[in-house]
Motif scaffolding. Sequence first.
Motif, PDB file in Angstrom:
ATOM      1  N   GLY A 175       0.768  -1.246   0.000  1.00 10.84           N
ATOM      2  CA  GLY A 175       0.000   0.000   0.000  1.00 10.84           C
ATOM      3  C   GLY A 175       0.792   1.285   0.000  1.00 10.84           C
ATOM      4  O   GLY A 175       0.223   2.375  -0.155  1.00 10.84           O
ATOM      5  N   LEU A 176       2.139   1.240   0.168  1.00  4.14           N
ATOM      6  CA  LEU A 176       2.928   2.471   0.153  1.00  4.14           C
ATOM      7  C   LEU A 176       2.919   3.091  -1.240  1.00  4.14           C
ATOM      8  O   LEU A 176       3.092   2.399  -2.247  1.00  4.14           O
ATOM      9  N   LYS A 177       2.712   4.411  -1.304  1.00  2.85           N
ATOM     10  CA  LYS A 177       2.779   5.149  -2.556  1.00  2.85           C
ATOM     11  C   LYS A 177       4.040   6.010  -2.555  1.00  2.85           C
ATOM     12  O   LYS A 177       4.202   6.871  -1.682  1.00  2.85           O
ATOM     13  N   VAL A 178       4.930   5.773  -3.490  1.00  5.40           N
ATOM     14  CA  VAL A 178       6.151   6.568  -3.625  1.00  5.40           C
ATOM     15  C   VAL A 178       5.952   7.550  -4.780  1.00  5.40           C
ATOM     16  O   VAL A 178       5.703   7.133  -5.913  1.00  5.40           O
ATOM     17  N   LEU A 179       6.047   8.834  -4.488  1.00 12.66           N
ATOM     18  CA  LEU A 179       5.823   9.878  -5.474  1.00 12.66           C
ATOM     19  C   LEU A 179       7.020  10.831  -5.479  1.00 12.66           C
ATOM     20  O   LEU A 179       7.362  11.400  -4.438  1.00 12.66           O
ATOM     21  N   ASP A 192       1.535   9.533   6.877  1.00 11.16           N
ATOM     22  CA  ASP A 192       0.787   8.335   7.276  1.00 11.16           C
ATOM     23  C   ASP A 192      -0.569   8.260   6.561  1.00 11.16           C
ATOM     24  O   ASP A 192      -0.920   9.139   5.752  1.00 11.16           O
ATOM     25  N   LYS A 193      -1.352   7.234   6.883  1.00  7.59           N
ATOM     26  CA  LYS A 193      -2.621   6.990   6.197  1.00  7.59           C
ATOM     27  C   LYS A 193      -3.637   8.107   6.418  1.00  7.59           C
ATOM     28  O   LYS A 193      -4.548   8.309   5.613  1.00  7.59           O
ATOM     29  N   GLN A 194      -3.483   8.845   7.514  1.00  9.98           N
ATOM     30  CA  GLN A 194      -4.417   9.931   7.836  1.00  9.98           C
ATOM     31  C   GLN A 194      -3.943  11.287   7.317  1.00  9.98           C
ATOM     32  O   GLN A 194      -4.576  12.310   7.567  1.00  9.98           O
ATOM     33  N   GLY A 195      -2.796  11.308   6.623  1.00 15.96           N
ATOM     34  CA  GLY A 195      -2.318  12.563   6.053  1.00 15.96           C
ATOM     35  C   GLY A 195      -1.452  13.377   6.990  1.00 15.96           C
ATOM     36  O   GLY A 195      -1.269  14.583   6.783  1.00 15.96           O
ATOM     37  N   ILE A 196      -0.884  12.745   8.018  1.00 15.01           N
ATOM     38  CA  ILE A 196      -0.016  13.431   8.976  1.00 15.01           C
ATOM     39  C   ILE A 196       1.444  13.101   8.660  1.00 15.01           C
ATOM     40  O   ILE A 196       1.789  11.930   8.398  1.00 15.01           O
ATOM     41  N   VAL A 197       2.309  14.101   8.701  1.00 20.54           N
ATOM     42  CA  VAL A 197       3.729  13.899   8.408  1.00 20.54           C
ATOM     43  C   VAL A 197       4.372  13.081   9.526  1.00 20.54           C
ATOM     44  O   VAL A 197       4.289  13.443  10.706  1.00 20.54           O
ATOM     45  N   LEU A 198       5.002  11.973   9.137  1.00 15.90           N
ATOM     46  CA  LEU A 198       5.729  11.133  10.093  1.00 15.90           C
ATOM     47  C   LEU A 198       7.207  11.480  10.138  1.00 15.90           C
ATOM     48  O   LEU A 198       7.855  11.368  11.178  1.00 15.90           O
ATOM     49  N   TYR A 199       7.746  11.888   8.980  1.00 15.28           N
ATOM     50  CA  TYR A 199       9.197  12.127   8.882  1.00 15.28           C
ATOM     51  C   TYR A 199       9.441  13.159   7.795  1.00 15.28           C
ATOM     52  O   TYR A 199       8.764  13.171   6.756  1.00 15.28           O
ATOM     53  N   SER A 200      10.442  14.014   8.017  1.00 15.81           N
ATOM     54  CA  SER A 200      10.896  14.947   6.985  1.00 15.81           C
ATOM     55  C   SER A 200      12.403  15.120   7.121  1.00 15.81           C
ATOM     56  O   SER A 200      12.918  15.257   8.227  1.00 15.81           O
ATOM     57  N   GLY A 201      13.111  15.047   5.992  1.00 18.31           N
ATOM     58  CA  GLY A 201      14.566  15.197   6.049  1.00 18.31           C
ATOM     59  C   GLY A 201      15.252  14.458   4.920  1.00 18.31           C
ATOM     60  O   GLY A 201      14.675  14.233   3.851  1.00 18.31           O
ATOM     61  N   ASP A 202      16.493  14.075   5.168  1.00 21.25           N
ATOM     62  CA  ASP A 202      17.274  13.366   4.158  1.00 21.25           C
ATOM     63  C   ASP A 202      16.781  11.938   3.975  1.00 21.25           C
ATOM     64  O   ASP A 202      16.028  11.413   4.809  1.00 21.25           O
ATOM     65  N   LEU A 234      13.473   5.173   7.613  1.00 23.62           N
ATOM     66  CA  LEU A 234      12.262   5.030   6.809  1.00 23.62           C
ATOM     67  C   LEU A 234      11.737   3.601   6.826  1.00 23.62           C
ATOM     68  O   LEU A 234      10.524   3.373   6.878  1.00 23.62           O
ATOM     69  N   ASP A 235      12.649   2.615   6.777  1.00 22.42           N
ATOM     70  CA  ASP A 235      12.240   1.209   6.845  1.00 22.42           C
ATOM     71  C   ASP A 235      11.384   0.940   8.075  1.00 22.42           C
ATOM     72  O   ASP A 235      10.307   0.320   7.983  1.00 22.42           O
ATOM     73  N   ALA A 236      11.873   1.407   9.208  1.00 23.70           N
ATOM     74  CA  ALA A 236      11.144   1.162  10.466  1.00 23.70           C
ATOM     75  C   ALA A 236       9.803   1.892  10.477  1.00 23.70           C
ATOM     76  O   ALA A 236       8.776   1.322  10.887  1.00 23.70           O
ATOM     77  N   MET A 237       9.783   3.140  10.037  1.00 22.33           N
ATOM     78  CA  MET A 237       8.562   3.933  10.070  1.00 22.33           C
ATOM     79  C   MET A 237       7.515   3.416   9.078  1.00 22.33           C
ATOM     80  O   MET A 237       6.323   3.367   9.381  1.00 22.33           O
ATOM     81  N   ILE A 238       7.956   3.050   7.878  1.00 26.44           N
ATOM     82  CA  ILE A 238       7.017   2.550   6.872  1.00 26.44           C
ATOM     83  C   ILE A 238       6.394   1.237   7.345  1.00 26.44           C
ATOM     84  O   ILE A 238       5.194   1.015   7.213  1.00 26.44           O
ATOM     85  N   GLY A 239       7.238   0.355   7.906  1.00 28.54           N
ATOM     86  CA  GLY A 239       6.738  -0.924   8.407  1.00 28.54           C
ATOM     87  C   GLY A 239       5.641  -0.727   9.436  1.00 28.54           C
ATOM     88  O   GLY A 239       4.636  -1.458   9.435  1.00 28.54           O
ATOM     89  N   LYS A 240       5.775   0.259  10.300  1.00 26.12           N
ATOM     90  CA  LYS A 240       4.784   0.504  11.341  1.00 26.12           C
ATOM     91  C   LYS A 240       3.530   1.183  10.817  1.00 26.12           C
ATOM     92  O   LYS A 240       2.446   1.064  11.399  1.00 26.12           O
ATOM     93  N   SER A 241       3.698   1.949   9.702  1.00 26.05           N
ATOM     94  CA  SER A 241       2.562   2.734   9.198  1.00 26.05           C
ATOM     95  C   SER A 241       1.649   1.952   8.265  1.00 26.05           C
ATOM     96  O   SER A 241       0.547   2.399   7.949  1.00 26.05           O
ATOM     97  N   LEU A 242       2.086   0.784   7.797  1.00 20.77           N
ATOM     98  CA  LEU A 242       1.272  -0.004   6.874  1.00 20.77           C
ATOM     99  C   LEU A 242       0.127  -0.723   7.598  1.00 20.77           C
ATOM    100  O   LEU A 242       0.229  -1.058   8.759  1.00 20.77           O
TER     101      LEU A 242
END
Length: 391
Positions: free
Chosen positions: A316-320, A367-377, A383-391
């Motif tokens: 379900g992750l969308k990469v844009l 995240d799925k609700q439209g809230i920023v989880l991470y911003s930066g480099d 990102l691996d850890a955060m994406i895994g938790k957000s799916l």
Amino acid sequence: MKNLSYPFRLILLLSVVISTGLSAGTPDNELNIFRKLSGKLQSVKTIAYHYTREFTYPAEDYHSKSEGEMYIDFSKENDLAGFRYQYRDTTGFSIFNNAELFETSAEDRTIQVKSKVTPADFEGLSPLYNSIITLRNILPAVISDQSILKQVKDTLIGKKQYYLLNFQTQDRYPDYLGKSFTLTTEKIRFYNTIIVDRKSFLPVSYIQLKKGSRDVNRTDFSRIVLNPAEPKENSWYYSTYLKEYKEKKRESVKLIDAGQVAPDFNLVRNETGEKVSLQQFRGHPVLLEFWIRNCSYCIKAVPDLNTLNTRYGVSGLKVLAINTMDSQQAIHQFVDRHKVHYDTLNGDASVNENYGVSAFPQIILIDKQGIVLYSGDLNISILDAMIGKSL
């Protein structure tokens, strides 16, 4: 020193071969050449020169060249940064008077003024990139650091004798002022060559390359004059120019923070031409990459983003990848050349402002609700850890 492009490129190729063969330790006679150049630059009180900055990135079919006239005053009273300067080219001028930094735009006839100047304000200023200021400040660090491999060679350019001062840096390169080194986020070996006129003992070129890359960053210093006529006193003050230029307030740019609602956007999918909004992906985590073509780090990000897209796209992750700076043709060429496997978007540049993006690449994870989880480099482990938790 006219029309030096071809011989300088030949010297560049030779210097790369020489540099890759450097060994630990620098003979005293060669180290003394570095010291002599450093001493010469330290002795300069005022200097004027024609400055040329040229970037050539063959893999991106990109070439950029700019040039103008520079005046620098290193007098002791210029204690805020160790200098003051005036730089003028066809696009406008940039002046730092030891108290204020101001820049003009010939296109819209505006002037931007910055008071309370800090070293960070000089980063990104074109006339300071690998300039005489950079070399004057960084050479003592290069000389004293035994981990930096150094070598000196002789060469002829147009029957005139020059020194080639080569030095290598690992995972770091001089910042704009040369006061320190900027660290890279990945393993990169930089090859640096300073071409020095043996008679005047002043630098005429500074060339940078990276191992495994054909990219070339080069600055040239020609028509050098020591102790030139000083610019008129009133030329140092921005109030002198307010009849010709309208003052424009400098806007601060801050990358959107985690916890904030991600602004919606309406862009175009390059692959199909269809309209795309962030809102249509509600219920899915979204990873945005802001990028531009002229960016080696953006190129290096592609394999990692492809991996994330493959690993999490089925869940379900969308990469844009958003690029509002380059033409559609340039984006298509980038996608084809670097085998981008995720969607690329372009359109209204206000999306960059809405997300506080001023450098590239930048990553925003939503995240799925439209809230920023991470911003930066681009940090794959985070990102691996955060994406895994957000799916």
